[in-house]
Design a protein around this motif. Sequence first.
Motif: not given
Length: 312
Positions: A97-123
């Motif tokens: 999804l599109p990253r929020r400008p004030d999101g906390t996930v760092c740029d490196l984790a997103c590989a500099g993309l404008e999007t962030v991959a998010l998952r809420a795991p069930a385990h």
Amino acid sequence: MSTRLVLAALASIQEAAAILRTGGLVAVPTETVYGLAVDARSASAVARLYARKHRPQFNPLIAHVLDLDAAVREAIFSPLALALAQQFWPGPLTLVLPRRPDGTVCDLACAGLETVALRAPAHPVMREVLAAFGGPLAAPSANRSGTVSPTQALHVLSDFPEGIDLVLDAGPTPLGLESSVLAVSGPSATLLRPGAIPRAALEAVTGPLAHATTATLQSPGQLASHYAPRAPVRLGALSSRPGEVMLGFGGVAGDISLSPSGDLSEAAANLFGALRALDARAPSGICVAPIPEHGLGEAINDRLRRAAAPRP
Ligand code: TXA
Ligand code: MG
């Protein structure tokens, strides 16, 4: 450095959270495969993770969150993205999804993309780690880049002989196949990686899903040779050739069967463990019985085609 393997229990979950807070690496069970987790907000922790996985830096990571409340702090959810999260979380769905400008996930984790991959795991163990840690955890599958994904704690140990800070052992992962990855942009969704949720279940919410075009490498889960054992892999086999070991399914028994009864869920759960076990016999090749393409068969065949693709 040696690796500590501990059974997942209350004390070890607190210890895992403490290691994560200081930028360490912890292997955690999820319902899909084991993940190698670090603080997704810390570029230095994420850099250590890339290095340890020998992962090309352009591969963005999934940020795991406890719930939708935590996810909406990181990304902009369209109504379709919201409907998908409500239907499939917690569970094996990753939303790009599109990253929020004030999101906390760092740029490196997103590989500099404008999007962030998010998952809420069930385990339940992963959820307790997330709750104890109190922030997003970047966690790719806990294997070296390009090898078969780990469905047991022992797979993690064998892939990282140089050691990681802690492995939380909660037994084999129930699903055995990575999450489905969907990019959602406004009202439209693209399947970047088939995974543990069958296409039909996703399409019940999204409508007909297009595959990402391979021209744009949106998701390196699409790298052709990605889930590779050491031995070359031959698909659609009805019997083995001299020197080959065989992965069976349904009526084709093989040396190890993914599911003697032809059950695709059982086959998904067994896939990576069976590939590792056959590869450990150091055969001249691994041949694989035909797997139907419906339901979870799409994701299983996707992984198998990558394992069989010409090596880089
Ligand atoms: O089941 C899973 O998803 C496991 C468990 C540990 O949660 N994790 C996993 O992570 O498989 P990983 O890093 O091995 O795969 C993440 C996939 C990759 O194909 C990556 O390219 C894609 O998600 N991805 C991540 N962020 C992306 C982005 N911003 N745009 C496109 N693809 C992205
Ligand atoms: Mg992976």
